[in-house]
Write a protein that holds these residues in place. Structure first.
Motif, PDB file in Angstrom:
ATOM      1  N   GLY A   1       0.795  -1.227   0.000  1.00 30.69           N
ATOM      2  CA  GLY A   1       0.000   0.000   0.000  1.00 30.69           C
ATOM      3  C   GLY A   1       0.819   1.265   0.000  1.00 30.69           C
ATOM      4  N   VAL A   2       2.156   1.146   0.198  1.00 34.86           N
ATOM      5  CA  VAL A   2       3.022   2.331   0.204  1.00 34.86           C
ATOM      6  C   VAL A   2       3.374   2.687  -1.238  1.00 34.86           C
ATOM      7  CG1 VAL A   2       5.283   3.230   0.851  1.00 34.86           C
ATOM      8  CG2 VAL A   2       3.948   1.914   2.497  1.00 34.86           C
ATOM      9  N   ALA A   3       3.004   3.904  -1.630  1.00 30.74           N
ATOM     10  CA  ALA A   3       3.289   4.365  -2.988  1.00 30.74           C
ATOM     11  C   ALA A   3       4.641   5.051  -3.083  1.00 30.74           C
ATOM     12  CB  ALA A   3       2.188   5.315  -3.464  1.00 30.74           C
ATOM     13  N   ARG A   4       5.072   5.681  -1.988  1.00 33.29           N
ATOM     14  CA  ARG A   4       6.364   6.377  -1.998  1.00 33.29           C
ATOM     15  C   ARG A   4       6.857   6.495  -0.562  1.00 33.29           C
ATOM     16  NH1 ARG A   4       2.413  10.189  -2.402  1.00 33.29           N
ATOM     17  NH2 ARG A   4       2.500  11.910  -0.902  1.00 33.29           N
ATOM     18  N   ALA A   5       8.160   6.584  -0.387  1.00 35.23           N
ATOM     19  CA  ALA A   5       8.780   6.789   0.925  1.00 35.23           C
ATOM     20  C   ALA A   5      10.113   7.463   0.693  1.00 35.23           C
ATOM     21  CB  ALA A   5       8.963   5.461   1.663  1.00 35.23           C
ATOM     22  N   ALA A   6      10.273   8.665   1.244  1.00 39.11           N
ATOM     23  CA  ALA A   6      11.504   9.431   1.026  1.00 39.11           C
ATOM     24  C   ALA A   6      11.836  10.218   2.284  1.00 39.11           C
ATOM     25  CB  ALA A   6      11.359  10.379  -0.160  1.00 39.11           C
ATOM     26  N   THR A   7      13.120  10.236   2.640  1.00 46.15           N
ATOM     27  CA  THR A   7      13.587  10.996   3.802  1.00 46.15           C
ATOM     28  C   THR A   7      13.598  12.477   3.456  1.00 46.15           C
ATOM     29  OG1 THR A   7      14.952   9.135   4.532  1.00 46.15           O
ATOM     30  CG2 THR A   7      15.489  11.313   5.418  1.00 46.15           C
ATOM     31  N   THR A   8      12.897  13.273   4.261  1.00 50.82           N
ATOM     32  CA  THR A   8      12.809  14.712   4.012  1.00 50.82           C
ATOM     33  C   THR A   8      13.658  15.533   4.966  1.00 50.82           C
ATOM     34  OG1 THR A   8      10.830  14.817   5.412  1.00 50.82           O
ATOM     35  CG2 THR A   8      10.490  14.512   3.042  1.00 50.82           C
ATOM     36  N   SER A   9      14.020  14.956   6.121  1.00 52.19           N
ATOM     37  CA  SER A   9      14.865  15.669   7.079  1.00 52.19           C
ATOM     38  C   SER A   9      15.852  14.664   7.640  1.00 52.19           C
ATOM     39  CB  SER A   9      14.008  16.285   8.201  1.00 52.19           C
ATOM     40  OG  SER A   9      14.831  16.924   9.153  1.00 52.19           O
ATOM     41  N   LEU A  10      17.126  14.802   7.253  1.00 48.05           N
ATOM     42  CA  LEU A  10      18.148  13.835   7.629  1.00 48.05           C
ATOM     43  C   LEU A  10      18.947  14.353   8.822  1.00 48.05           C
ATOM     44  CD1 LEU A  10      19.694  11.214   7.014  1.00 48.05           C
ATOM     45  CD2 LEU A  10      21.147  12.544   5.458  1.00 48.05           C
ATOM     46  N   ALA A  11      19.044  13.520   9.872  1.00 46.50           N
ATOM     47  CA  ALA A  11      19.834  13.862  11.059  1.00 46.50           C
ATOM     48  C   ALA A  11      20.619  12.623  11.471  1.00 46.50           C
ATOM     49  CB  ALA A  11      18.927  14.335  12.194  1.00 46.50           C
ATOM     50  N   LEU A  12      21.797  12.438  10.856  1.00 47.20           N
ATOM     51  CA  LEU A  12      22.615  11.274  11.176  1.00 47.20           C
ATOM     52  C   LEU A  12      23.048  11.341  12.640  1.00 47.20           C
ATOM     53  CD1 LEU A  12      24.852  10.924   7.987  1.00 47.20           C
ATOM     54  CD2 LEU A  12      22.786   9.654   8.594  1.00 47.20           C
ATOM     55  N   GLY A  13      22.858  10.236  13.333  1.00 47.09           N
ATOM     56  CA  GLY A  13      23.144  10.203  14.755  1.00 47.09           C
ATOM     57  C   GLY A  13      21.971  10.631  15.611  1.00 47.09           C
ATOM     58  N   GLY A  14      20.847  11.002  14.993  1.00 49.19           N
ATOM     59  CA  GLY A  14      19.671  11.440  15.733  1.00 49.19           C
ATOM     60  C   GLY A  14      18.403  10.827  15.173  1.00 49.19           C
ATOM     61  N   VAL A  15      17.366  11.660  15.081  1.00 54.71           N
ATOM     62  CA  VAL A  15      16.057  11.207  14.600  1.00 54.71           C
ATOM     63  C   VAL A  15      15.758  11.921  13.284  1.00 54.71           C
ATOM     64  CG1 VAL A  15      13.598  11.064  15.079  1.00 54.71           C
ATOM     65  CG2 VAL A  15      15.240  10.797  16.936  1.00 54.71           C
ATOM     66  N   SER A  16      15.549  11.179  12.216  1.00 57.69           N
ATOM     67  CA  SER A  16      15.244  11.732  10.899  1.00 57.69           C
ATOM     68  C   SER A  16      13.749  11.604  10.616  1.00 57.69           C
ATOM     69  CB  SER A  16      16.045  11.007   9.814  1.00 57.69           C
ATOM     70  OG  SER A  16      17.429  11.194   9.993  1.00 57.69           O
ATOM     71  N   LEU A  17      13.307  12.342   9.597  1.00 61.54           N
ATOM     72  CA  LEU A  17      11.893  12.350   9.218  1.00 61.54           C
ATOM     73  C   LEU A  17      11.742  11.816   7.804  1.00 61.54           C
ATOM     74  CD1 LEU A  17      10.788  15.881  10.527  1.00 61.54           C
ATOM     75  CD2 LEU A  17      10.703  13.697  11.721  1.00 61.54           C
ATOM     76  N   MET A  18      10.666  11.063   7.579  1.00 64.50           N
ATOM     77  CA  MET A  18      10.378  10.487   6.278  1.00 64.50           C
ATOM     78  C   MET A  18       8.909  10.741   5.947  1.00 64.50           C
ATOM     79  SD  MET A  18      10.578   6.464   5.160  1.00 64.50           S
ATOM     80  CE  MET A  18      12.266   6.360   5.732  1.00 64.50           C
ATOM     81  N   GLN A  19       8.646  11.088   4.696  1.00 62.24           N
ATOM     82  CA  GLN A  19       7.287  11.246   4.204  1.00 62.24           C
ATOM     83  C   GLN A  19       6.894   9.975   3.464  1.00 62.24           C
ATOM     84  OE1 GLN A  19       5.173  13.773   4.742  1.00 62.24           O
ATOM     85  NE2 GLN A  19       6.660  14.978   5.913  1.00 62.24           N
ATOM     86  N   VAL A  20       5.808   9.359   3.890  1.00 68.94           N
ATOM     87  CA  VAL A  20       5.340   8.107   3.308  1.00 68.94           C
ATOM     88  C   VAL A  20       3.957   8.331   2.713  1.00 68.94           C
ATOM     89  CG1 VAL A  20       4.715   5.702   3.743  1.00 68.94           C
ATOM     90  CG2 VAL A  20       6.665   6.727   4.928  1.00 68.94           C
ATOM     91  N   GLY A  21       3.804   7.981   1.457  1.00 71.44           N
ATOM     92  CA  GLY A  21       2.497   8.023   0.813  1.00 71.44           C
ATOM     93  C   GLY A  21       1.853   6.646   0.889  1.00 71.44           C
ATOM     94  N   TYR A  22       0.713   6.560   1.599  1.00 72.96           N
ATOM     95  CA  TYR A  22       0.085   5.262   1.854  1.00 72.96           C
ATOM     96  C   TYR A  22      -1.350   5.263   1.343  1.00 72.96           C
ATOM     97  CZ  TYR A  22      -1.596   1.136   4.361  1.00 72.96           C
ATOM     98  OH  TYR A  22      -2.153  -0.087   4.675  1.00 72.96           O
ATOM     99  N   ALA A  23      -1.695   4.226   0.606  1.00 75.35           N
ATOM    100  CA  ALA A  23      -3.049   4.105   0.058  1.00 75.35           C
ATOM    101  C   ALA A  23      -3.954   3.490   1.110  1.00 75.35           C
ATOM    102  CB  ALA A  23      -3.028   3.253  -1.211  1.00 75.35           C
ATOM    103  N   GLY A  24      -4.338   4.280   2.065  1.00 76.73           N
ATOM    104  CA  GLY A  24      -5.187   3.810   3.149  1.00 76.73           C
ATOM    105  C   GLY A  24      -5.153   4.788   4.302  1.00 76.73           C
TER     106      GLY A  24
END
Length: 407
Positions: free
Chosen positions: A340-363
């Motif tokens: 169901g995941v159409a796309r997944a890409a890291t939008t905010s990278l923090a190596l050694g910490g907590v990063s953010l990812m945008q996920v497009g989900y059909a549901g």
């Protein structure tokens, strides 16, 4: 050709400027202590012994005893003394403010840190204390008309790094001032009220709000008196909560004045928290995405066309641990492998910490959460903002681990 050479020169200069901003050697002050230990400060001792080491040890023992009595009285324990053997297990550190060591004598002003859990159990009180939401601290100092935060190392930043926050109700996040800190947390940022920008910046440090303690220093003449105007400021709007003025007779007394100012500002922030003045700004909370209705097949439109799939996709923000680049690629691959995941890409990278990812989900986000948990992920949060971690691999209770070796 001349234009190409000029463009390359400008690019090289800009790159060098960015590197210079990030790699400055005269910055970076890590916090001395961020533990939750109880602290008793300002204990004066005057002891003697057969030699300097024995006199010093006797002074530290006396400081432990005096500190425990003061802590016990402060927390309602009655002020009963404890044997030195028990105190050795409760005391986590001795802080030396000043000391004079002679052949047979030791005079000092000391502080004592007591382990919170052990001290609380001996006093019969709870070790738990409620604290504020995590707040990023940006110490701003103005001197000779120039404002400085983390652009370079300052005495004001050092004072905040020295301060022990164990007994404060404010959950301070104190950046060290190295790495990308000078680019993200500078004086210009404190004057920028845009919530979207602040939201992105605070996410890098795990904070939900920002505090900007400000010091304005006025020197009468070199080495002479220094007057400091200190302000407790908070939030993206740089809101002033309170201010006060301190004065020191000579420049050598500046560190002591700044330490006093930090303690008073902490008291102001704690009072504002109790009075409800440090409520979180709604603009710093990521807005919930409005669920997009599922696409209804229409004559002449292919429901599996890319535009139809995009219209039926919910965007979900996923927070994940990213110790290195390999972990980022692994999490991205795992997200893309969920049905169901159409796309997944890291939008905010923090190596050694907590990063953010945008996920497009059909549901729905709930269905996405269930799909992740079914694949062994621990999922925290709700709605379109989730925090994921790899669940620990545990054996069923009826299966014993195989300790035998092969080969």
């Amino acid at each position: 050709m001349r234009r190409l050479v000029l463009a390359l020169a400008v690019t090289a200069f800009a790159g060098a400027a960015v590197v210079a901003q990030i790699e400055g050697g005269d910055r970076g002050v890590a916090a001395v202590d961020s533990s939750r230990d109880f602290e008793v400060a300002g204990i004066r001792v005057d002891t003697s012994g057969p030699n300097a080491d024995a006199a010093r040890l006797a002074g530290w023992r006396e400081a432990q005893r005096k500190g425990w009595v003061q802590l016990s009285q402060r927390l309602g324990g009655g002020g009963a003394a404890l044997p030195d053997g028990v105190l050795d297990q409760v005391v986590s550190a001795i802080v030396v403010d000043s000391e004079e060591i002679g052949p047979n004598r030791y005079i000092a002003r000391l502080g004592v840190l007591f382990d919170r859990d052990r001290a609380a159990s001996l006093l019969g009180i709870s070790a738990y204390t409620s604290r504020s939401s995590p707040m990023v601290v940006i110490p701003v100092v103005w001197s000779t008309g120039v404002g400085t935060a983390f652009e370079q190392r300052t005495a004001w930043q050092e004072a905040w790094a020295r301060y022990r926050t164990g007994q404060s109700e404010i959950d301070y996040i104190r950046p060290a001032g190295n790495g990308p800190d000078p680019l993200l947390l500078n004086v210009g940022q404190t004057q920028r009220p845009a919530r979207g920008w602040w939201r992105s910046t605070l996410d890098q440090y795990g904070g939900l709000d920002v505090l900007m303690p400000t010091a304005r220093l006025y020197r009468q003449w070199p080495g002479g008196p220094v007057i400091g105007v200190f302000q407790a400021r908070q939030g993206p709007d740089n809101r002033l909560l309170s201010q006060f003025t301190l004065r020191v007779g000579a420049a050598r007394g500046l560190p002591a004045m700044l330490d006093t100012a930090v303690a008073r500002l902490d008291g102001i922030y704690q009072g504002a928290l109790r009075n409800g003045q440090l409520g979180l700004d709604p603009g710093l909370t990521a807005p919930e995405a409005t669920p997009t209705p599922s696409a209804t097949p229409t004559p002449g439109i292919d429901p599996f066309a890319p535009e139809a799939i995009a219209a039926a996709t919910t965007t979900i923000t996923v927070q994940f641990d990213s110790p290195d680049a390999g972990a980022v690629f692994a999490v991205e691959g795992a997200m893309r492998g969920v049905t169901g995941v159409a796309r997944a890409a890291t939008t905010s990278l923090a190596l050694g910490g907590v990063s953010l990812m945008q996920v497009g989900y059909a549901g729905t986000p709930e269905a996405f959460r269930a799909a992740l948990e079914a694949r062994g992920w621990q999922v925290l949060g709700s709605g379109t903002t989730l925090r994921v971690r790899r669940a620990p691999q545990l054996l069923p209770p009826d299966i014993q681990p195989d300790a035998a070796t092969t080969g």
